[in-house]
Design a protein around this motif. Structure first.
Motif, PDB file in Angstrom:
ATOM      1  N   SER A   1      -7.348  -9.887  -0.966  1.00  0.00           N
ATOM      2  CA  SER A   1      -6.412  -9.033  -0.224  1.00  0.00           C
ATOM      3  C   SER A   1      -5.194  -9.806   0.261  1.00  0.00           C
ATOM      4  CB  SER A   1      -7.122  -8.391   0.970  1.00  0.00           C
ATOM      5  OG  SER A   1      -7.462  -9.371   1.942  1.00  0.00           O
ATOM      6  N   GLN A   2      -5.295 -11.140   0.336  1.00  0.00           N
ATOM      7  CA  GLN A   2      -4.205 -11.950   0.856  1.00  0.00           C
ATOM      8  C   GLN A   2      -3.228 -12.409  -0.221  1.00  0.00           C
ATOM      9  OE1 GLN A   2      -6.493 -14.980   2.819  1.00  0.00           O
ATOM     10  NE2 GLN A   2      -6.645 -13.833   4.733  1.00  0.00           N
ATOM     11  N   LEU A   3      -3.506 -12.057  -1.480  1.00  0.00           N
ATOM     12  CA  LEU A   3      -2.604 -12.422  -2.567  1.00  0.00           C
ATOM     13  C   LEU A   3      -1.580 -11.319  -2.812  1.00  0.00           C
ATOM     14  CD1 LEU A   3      -5.095 -14.001  -5.109  1.00  0.00           C
ATOM     15  CD2 LEU A   3      -3.345 -15.184  -3.814  1.00  0.00           C
ATOM     16  N   ARG A   4      -0.490 -11.696  -3.484  1.00  0.00           N
ATOM     17  CA  ARG A   4       0.546 -10.723  -3.822  1.00  0.00           C
ATOM     18  C   ARG A   4      -0.015  -9.666  -4.760  1.00  0.00           C
ATOM     19  NH1 ARG A   4       3.633 -10.223  -8.093  1.00  0.00           N
ATOM     20  NH2 ARG A   4       2.931 -12.216  -8.933  1.00  0.00           N
ATOM     21  N   HIS A   5       0.243  -8.403  -4.459  1.00  0.00           N
ATOM     22  CA  HIS A   5      -0.275  -7.291  -5.249  1.00  0.00           C
ATOM     23  C   HIS A   5       0.835  -6.641  -6.076  1.00  0.00           C
ATOM     24  CE1 HIS A   5      -3.868  -7.884  -2.975  1.00  0.00           C
ATOM     25  NE2 HIS A   5      -4.425  -6.737  -3.319  1.00  0.00           N
ATOM     26  N   ALA A   6       0.418  -5.946  -7.118  1.00  0.00           N
ATOM     27  CA  ALA A   6       1.326  -5.156  -7.950  1.00  0.00           C
ATOM     28  C   ALA A   6       0.684  -3.791  -8.166  1.00  0.00           C
ATOM     29  CB  ALA A   6       1.585  -5.858  -9.282  1.00  0.00           C
ATOM     30  N   THR A   7       1.454  -2.856  -8.713  1.00  0.00           N
ATOM     31  CA  THR A   7       0.962  -1.494  -8.927  1.00  0.00           C
ATOM     32  C   THR A   7       1.113  -1.104 -10.386  1.00  0.00           C
ATOM     33  OG1 THR A   7       1.583  -0.869  -6.674  1.00  0.00           O
ATOM     34  CG2 THR A   7       1.201   0.921  -8.222  1.00  0.00           C
ATOM     35  N   VAL A   8       0.116  -0.397 -10.901  1.00  0.00           N
ATOM     36  CA  VAL A   8       0.175   0.100 -12.270  1.00  0.00           C
ATOM     37  C   VAL A   8      -0.199   1.576 -12.267  1.00  0.00           C
ATOM     38  CG1 VAL A   8      -2.225  -0.518 -12.796  1.00  0.00           C
ATOM     39  CG2 VAL A   8      -0.588  -0.277 -14.654  1.00  0.00           C
ATOM     40  N   SER A   9       0.473   2.330 -13.114  1.00  0.00           N
ATOM     41  CA  SER A   9       0.178   3.752 -13.271  1.00  0.00           C
ATOM     42  C   SER A   9      -0.565   3.935 -14.582  1.00  0.00           C
ATOM     43  CB  SER A   9       1.481   4.560 -13.274  1.00  0.00           C
ATOM     44  OG  SER A   9       1.207   5.931 -13.452  1.00  0.00           O
ATOM     45  N   LYS A  10      -1.788   4.434 -14.508  1.00  0.00           N
ATOM     46  CA  LYS A  10      -2.635   4.567 -15.696  1.00  0.00           C
ATOM     47  C   LYS A  10      -2.825   6.046 -16.024  1.00  0.00           C
ATOM     48  CE  LYS A  10      -7.263   3.338 -17.335  1.00  0.00           C
ATOM     49  NZ  LYS A  10      -6.842   2.917 -18.659  1.00  0.00           N
ATOM     50  N   PRO A  11      -2.450   6.476 -17.247  1.00  0.00           N
ATOM     51  CA  PRO A  11      -2.615   7.887 -17.619  1.00  0.00           C
ATOM     52  C   PRO A  11      -4.081   8.306 -17.601  1.00  0.00           C
ATOM     53  CG  PRO A  11      -1.240   6.700 -19.202  1.00  0.00           C
ATOM     54  CD  PRO A  11      -1.868   5.678 -18.323  1.00  0.00           C
ATOM     55  N   ILE A  12      -4.323   9.554 -17.236  1.00  0.00           N
ATOM     56  CA  ILE A  12      -5.673  10.110 -17.279  1.00  0.00           C
ATOM     57  C   ILE A  12      -5.926  10.640 -18.683  1.00  0.00           C
ATOM     58  CG2 ILE A  12      -7.219  11.883 -16.355  1.00  0.00           C
ATOM     59  CD1 ILE A  12      -5.644  11.755 -13.754  1.00  0.00           C
ATOM     60  N   LYS A  13      -7.057  10.270 -19.256  1.00  0.00           N
ATOM     61  CA  LYS A  13      -7.357  10.659 -20.631  1.00  0.00           C
ATOM     62  C   LYS A  13      -7.380  12.183 -20.759  1.00  0.00           C
ATOM     63  CE  LYS A  13     -10.538   9.717 -24.427  1.00  0.00           C
ATOM     64  NZ  LYS A  13     -11.795   9.072 -24.846  1.00  0.00           N
ATOM     65  N   GLY A  14      -6.632  12.680 -21.744  1.00  0.00           N
ATOM     66  CA  GLY A  14      -6.592  14.117 -22.003  1.00  0.00           C
ATOM     67  C   GLY A  14      -5.593  14.872 -21.149  1.00  0.00           C
ATOM     68  N   LYS A  15      -4.945  14.167 -20.196  1.00  0.00           N
ATOM     69  CA  LYS A  15      -3.960  14.821 -19.322  1.00  0.00           C
ATOM     70  C   LYS A  15      -2.695  13.973 -19.313  1.00  0.00           C
ATOM     71  CE  LYS A  15      -7.520  16.879 -16.364  1.00  0.00           C
ATOM     72  NZ  LYS A  15      -8.029  17.028 -14.981  1.00  0.00           N
ATOM     73  N   THR A  16      -1.819  14.261 -20.263  1.00  0.00           N
ATOM     74  CA  THR A  16      -0.624  13.442 -20.448  1.00  0.00           C
ATOM     75  C   THR A  16       0.332  13.507 -19.269  1.00  0.00           C
ATOM     76  OG1 THR A  16       0.398  15.297 -21.626  1.00  0.00           O
ATOM     77  CG2 THR A  16      -0.731  13.619 -22.955  1.00  0.00           C
ATOM     78  N   ASP A  17       0.244  14.585 -18.476  1.00  0.00           N
ATOM     79  CA  ASP A  17       1.177  14.748 -17.367  1.00  0.00           C
ATOM     80  C   ASP A  17       0.640  14.197 -16.050  1.00  0.00           C
ATOM     81  OD1 ASP A  17      -0.813  16.674 -17.387  1.00  0.00           O
ATOM     82  OD2 ASP A  17       0.410  18.142 -16.291  1.00  0.00           O
ATOM     83  N   LYS A  18      -0.571  13.627 -16.070  1.00  0.00           N
ATOM     84  CA  LYS A  18      -1.159  13.109 -14.841  1.00  0.00           C
ATOM     85  C   LYS A  18      -1.557  11.647 -15.010  1.00  0.00           C
ATOM     86  CE  LYS A  18      -2.908  17.512 -13.057  1.00  0.00           C
ATOM     87  NZ  LYS A  18      -4.096  18.232 -12.533  1.00  0.00           N
ATOM     88  N   SER A  19      -1.522  10.917 -13.906  1.00  0.00           N
ATOM     89  CA  SER A  19      -1.884   9.503 -13.950  1.00  0.00           C
ATOM     90  C   SER A  19      -2.497   9.081 -12.622  1.00  0.00           C
ATOM     91  CB  SER A  19      -0.649   8.640 -14.251  1.00  0.00           C
ATOM     92  OG  SER A  19       0.318   8.801 -13.227  1.00  0.00           O
ATOM     93  N   VAL A  20      -3.121   7.908 -12.630  1.00  0.00           N
ATOM     94  CA  VAL A  20      -3.736   7.344 -11.433  1.00  0.00           C
ATOM     95  C   VAL A  20      -3.011   6.048 -11.086  1.00  0.00           C
ATOM     96  CG1 VAL A  20      -5.864   6.452 -10.411  1.00  0.00           C
ATOM     97  CG2 VAL A  20      -5.970   8.321 -12.055  1.00  0.00           C
ATOM     98  N   GLN A  21      -2.729   5.852  -9.809  1.00  0.00           N
ATOM     99  CA  GLN A  21      -2.064   4.637  -9.352  1.00  0.00           C
ATOM    100  C   GLN A  21      -3.108   3.606  -8.917  1.00  0.00           C
ATOM    101  OE1 GLN A  21       1.315   3.932  -9.051  1.00  0.00           O
ATOM    102  NE2 GLN A  21       1.882   5.851 -10.041  1.00  0.00           N
TER     103      GLN A  21
END
Length: 613
Positions: free
Chosen positions: A97-117
């Motif tokens: 938790s004390q290290l530098r973090h980054a964010t990625v957006s991962k598509p939900i399988k079968g739902k091209t218009d939705k993703s998880v952060q």
């Protein structure tokens, strides 16, 4: 006025110096990433050097853990990063938790218009901290350069090494995935991350382009850096174009698989730009491998080899859509076929392998094994990096009660099956003094049989068992008496440790005991082989006795037959253990009395010989 003008003239060069210093620092930070490791798979197809120049990585701040965990009872769960690294580390939830973090957006399988952060720490950031070790050629090149042998240095640096660095990630439930270091370097920084899970102590692995049925991989317990080499098999002409797997020459003829695959359209240009379209076909390497009779696993590495030895390796993870395509091109010239490989990375760059002859499959799945790990003298400062790495790979442990406390930081809350000392009748009776010897024998035998079954069950379930053995397992290791008879040798791997013999020799460094021979032995051998003692006395060799402190009453009368009463005898207790190491200098006449005055009758070595004067 002159003063102000001079001041301005001074400020300009100072500002230029600061700017240049800053730019130089940034360049050094970028190029320090995994220095030397990028060249481990260097060949015509490797893009690692270019990736280092393009990859922008902020230098991670140092983890608030030491390279070696101390001997406090740190039983919290943690994941390890070990293997081919300079600084093996264990990381807790708090550390991460004390290290530098980054964010990625991962598509939900079968739902091209939705993703998880997902928010987490890039794996590259962690690898920057542990520093992957250089390969042999890089080290030789560096040494030659320091010595001024620039021609040899360049030759070593350019020598083709058919090996790659692999990152293997394993979860608590035994699932495993591997990917190449090159793939990490070619990917955007946040493509592969370890993500904090607020409901779990251990992180999960998230790969942006990973198959959603597999990822995220939860409860990561180890990240292991390893190197694998690929051998080009000389095959007969009629056996070329094989996919080889499982070792040996058993394989599948490539044209047979292509008959089951669909051709693909790809924007990638072919190598043979002058040929007409109907003379070559393109196939997805991912589909080719998916058509193999034996199911492909996420621990598989596939290496494509050309007829001149050029190669390119891919993990199954990086071949999966929606990753950039890797294409096999079938070229037809009259009745003859040839094959090329074309692959693009995430940055749009292309690599080529012309005249493919083999596609080799290497499975790096960790097999159920028993690691007999030499723990040295018991002092954490004398634990080897190799021992630390294999502790990181273990799923369960077998060790004495003392090690559960002193090495808790490296065991990271993983289960301990049993303490092997409790399967000894004498040890069992010591803790249950009211029972008879016969009862102690019966109980210890039951415990022993139950212990062996626990190891068998662990191996059967795919787990790796680590036996933490004092000292060096190859020097009078007690495990050979109870473990070896129950398990085949190919299931046991020995990890050497620093023996108490080495530590005791260092403690007695003022004496040149290597001027003649050193005889390392134990009481029973001496008891039945007095000629050995006689020969040592005549040649002024030094005898070192393991497990002999408690047998002094038996040994001394035998030694007095061949040695003078004033022959030096040195007893080294707790060799190598900081703060506890003790040397008693006596002679053959007084050694029994001096031994009785000391409470310890186990953790000691006996040295006898004239060279100790």
């Amino acid at each position: 006025m002159a003063y102000h003008m001079n001041k301005e003239r001074l400020l300009i060069p100072m500002l230029l110096f600061l700017i240049l210093f800053f730019l130089n620092s940034v360049a050094r930070a970028e190029n320090s990433l995994l220095q030397g490791a990028a060249n481990s798979g260097s060949n015509k197809t490797s893009l690692a050097k270019a990736d280092l120049r393009h990859h922008k990585l902020e230098v991670a701040k140092r983890l608030p853990v030491t390279e070696r965990r101390d001997n406090k009872d740190e039983s919290k769960e943690a994941f390890s990063i070990t293997g081919l690294v300079q600084n093996p580390i264990w990381i807790t939830k708090k550390n991460l938790s004390q290290l530098r973090h980054a964010t990625v957006s991962k598509p939900i399988k079968g739902k091209t218009d939705k993703s998880v952060q997902y928010t987490g720490v890039p794996v590259l950031t962690l690898l920057e901290i542990v520093k992957i070790q250089k390969n042999k050629n890089d080290k030789l090149a560096e040494e030659n350069k320091k010595q001024g042998n620039y021609e040899n240095a360049e030759k070593m640096a350019n020598t083709k090494v058919n090996s790659d660095i692999v990152v293997s990630v394993k979860s608590k439930d035994g699932r495993q995935i591997v990917f190449l270091l090159d793939y990490l370097l070619q990917s955007p920084e946040n493509e592969i991350m370890l993500v904090d899970d607020k409901n779990r102590e251990l992180p999960e692995l998230v790969i942006k382009n990973g198959n959603s049925n597999i990822f995220p991989l939860k409860d990561i317990i180890s990240v292991d850096i390893m190197q694998f080499s690929v051998k080009y098999d000389e095959l007969e002409d009629n056996k070329l174009h094989y996919i080889i797997y499982g070792g040996g020459n058993a394989g599948i003829y490539l044209p047979d698989i292509l008959e089951k695959c669909k051709t693909v359209d790809t924007p990638l240009k072919t190598l043979h730009t002058g040929t007409s379209k109907n003379k070559h076909k393109k196939y997805s390497l991912y589909e080719i491998l998916s058509k193999m009779p034996e199911k492909v696993e996420y621990t598989d590495i596939f290496t494509v080899i050309s007829d001149n030895g050029d190669l390119a390796s891919f993990s199954f993870t990086e071949l999966e859509p929606p990753n950039p395509p890797v294409v096999i091109i079938q070229n037809k010239n009259n009745t003859q076929y040839s094959y090329d490989l074309v692959a693009a990375d995430n940055n749009g760059r292309v690599r080529w392998i012309k005249n493919v002859r083999q596609i080799k499959r290497i499975n790096l799945k960790q097999k159920p094994m028993i690691y007999v790990i030499g723990m040295g003298c018991g002092d954490i400062s004398l634990l080897t990096n190799e021992a630390i790495s294999y502790m990181g790979r273990a799923d369960v442990f077998v060790c004495m009660e003392k090690y559960k406390r002193s090495f808790a930081g490296y065991m990271s809350g993983k289960p301990v099956l049993f303490d092997p000392f409790f399967q000894l009748a004498t040890f069992y009776r010591k803790h249950h003094p009211k029972i008879s010897e016969e009862e102690a024998e019966r109980k210890s035998k039951e415990i022993y049989e139950n212990n062996m079954q626990m190891i068998r069950d662990a191996l059967k379930s795919g787990k790796t068992v680590a036996l933490l053995e004092p000292g060096d397992p190859t020097i009078y290791g007690g495990w050979r008496n109870w473990l070896s008879p129950n398990f085949p040798s190919d299931k046991i791997k020995i990890i050497p440790g620093i023996s108490s013999l080495s530590a005791a020799n260092a403690a007695l460094g003022e004496y040149d005991i290597t001027e003649t021979s050193i005889v390392v032995t134990e009481p029973e051998t001496l008891k039945h082989n007095e000629s050995l003692i006689k020969s040592a006395a005549e040649t002024e060799s030094t005898i070192v006795i393991f497990m002999g402190i408690s047998r002094m009453d038996v040994l001394v009368p035998i030694f007095k037959k061949y040695y003078a009463k004033n022959t030096p005898v040195h007893l080294v207790f707790y060799a190598g253990i900081t703060g506890n190491e003790m040397i008693i200098k006596t002679d053959l006449e007084k050694v029994i009395e001096d031994t009785r005055a000391n409470k310890e009758n186990f953790l000691g070595l006996i040295y006898i010989g004239s060279k100790l004067r």
